[in-house]
Design an enzyme around this catalytic site. Structure first.
Site, PDB file in Angstrom:
ATOM      1  N   ASP A  64       0.858  -1.183   0.000  1.00 42.45           N
ATOM      2  CA  ASP A  64       0.000   0.000   0.000  1.00 42.45           C
ATOM      3  C   ASP A  64       0.891   1.229   0.000  1.00 42.45           C
ATOM      4  OD1 ASP A  64       0.881  -0.204   2.639  1.00 42.45           O
ATOM      5  OD2 ASP A  64      -1.044   0.372   3.508  1.00 42.45           O
ATOM      6  N   TYR A  66       3.062   4.656   0.732  1.00 39.99           N
ATOM      7  CA  TYR A  66       3.779   5.183   1.902  1.00 39.99           C
ATOM      8  C   TYR A  66       2.809   6.053   2.703  1.00 39.99           C
ATOM      9  CZ  TYR A  66       8.062   3.822  -0.608  1.00 39.99           C
ATOM     10  OH  TYR A  66       9.050   3.126  -1.270  1.00 39.99           O
ATOM     11  N   PHE A  77       6.523   1.887  -4.470  1.00 36.89           N
ATOM     12  CA  PHE A  77       7.938   2.058  -4.090  1.00 36.89           C
ATOM     13  C   PHE A  77       8.521   3.427  -4.442  1.00 36.89           C
ATOM     14  CE2 PHE A  77       7.413  -2.574  -4.591  1.00 36.89           C
ATOM     15  CZ  PHE A  77       7.782  -2.987  -3.326  1.00 36.89           C
ATOM     16  N   HIS A 186      10.060  -9.770   0.015  1.00 35.93           N
ATOM     17  CA  HIS A 186       9.863  -8.323  -0.091  1.00 35.93           C
ATOM     18  C   HIS A 186      11.203  -7.616   0.150  1.00 35.93           C
ATOM     19  CE1 HIS A 186       8.290  -4.301   0.823  1.00 35.93           C
ATOM     20  NE2 HIS A 186       7.212  -4.686   0.167  1.00 35.93           N
TER      21      HIS A 186
END
Length: 222
Positions: A64, A66, A77, A186
């Site tokens: 989701d 930041y 990202f 991740h």
């Protein structure tokens, strides 16, 4: 005001007429009134608006947005140039440097990837300030799963990079006979050493694109 490119709207219009999406819209209306929500509403579908459906070469699925100020920009990202590079993105840069030799960038804006056909899609597209996963299970997952389904239907092959459990769940039905499905841990500092570092997804993606007569991605960030 939520904006979405016409080519994507046409593909997803049935989804936008569902009870799920109407409930999500109502929920978001209340959330934007009561709280600080990221990204700003105009940027929610930034990933789709920057990459037309037919131009998608690579899909990178995040969790989701930041949840701190001046970070979320509608691309998984990615952060604006003037914002400090978050730890997960720092680890992505380290892997790119190790994998394809691109220098470590000085900023975190990934728009140049999007312009080359990299769809930077989060599984959930909004979040409350300071509360990670606060909009999880509110309806976004059905929308983003439908986006992946539509991409999976495409004749032209696509590279899917699935990092972490959330991304793997969203991409679990991708046709790996037609598309290249790359899975790893991740890139978060909590898990990057469990299989993200050394995954070589970026060189593997470019090898696949070249094999299918497509222009490889320049992973360096200017």
């Amino acid at each position: 005001m939520i904006r979405i490119a016409k080519n994507w709207f046409e593909l997803l219009k049935d989804e936008f007429n569902t009870e799920n999406y109407k409930n999500l819209e109502k929920f978001l209306g209340e959330e934007y009134k009561k709280y600080t929500i990221y990204p700003v509403a105009e940027d929610i579908f930034n990933a789709l608006n920057l990459v037309p459906y037919k131009n998608v070469k690579v899909v990178i699925i995040g969790q989701d947005p930041y949840h701190e100020p001046n970070q979320a920009m509608g691309l998984s990202f990615s952060v604006p140039k003037e914002t400090d590079i978050p730890p997960s993105l720092q680890n992505i840069y380290k892997e790119i440097n190790s994998d394809v030799g691109a220098p470590i960038p000085t900023h975190g804006d990934l728009t140049s990837w999007a312009k080359q056909g990299v769809l930077l899609l989060n599984s959930v597209l909004t979040v409350r300030r300071g509360q990670a996963n606060s909009h999880k299970n509110k309806g976004w997952e059905q929308i983003t799963t439908k986006i992946i389904e539509k991409l999976n239907e495409r004749e032209e092959p696509i590279v899917f990079m699935l990092w972490g459990r959330n991304a793997k769940e969203i991409g679990q039905n991708i046709n790996s006979q037609k598309h290249l499905v790359l899975m790893a841990a991740h890139p978060s500092p909590l898990s990057a050493y469990n299989g993200f570092f050394g995954c070589k997804h970026f060189s593997k993606a470019n090898k696949f694109l070249k094999e299918h007569n497509m222009e490889p991605i320049d992973w360096s960030i200017k």
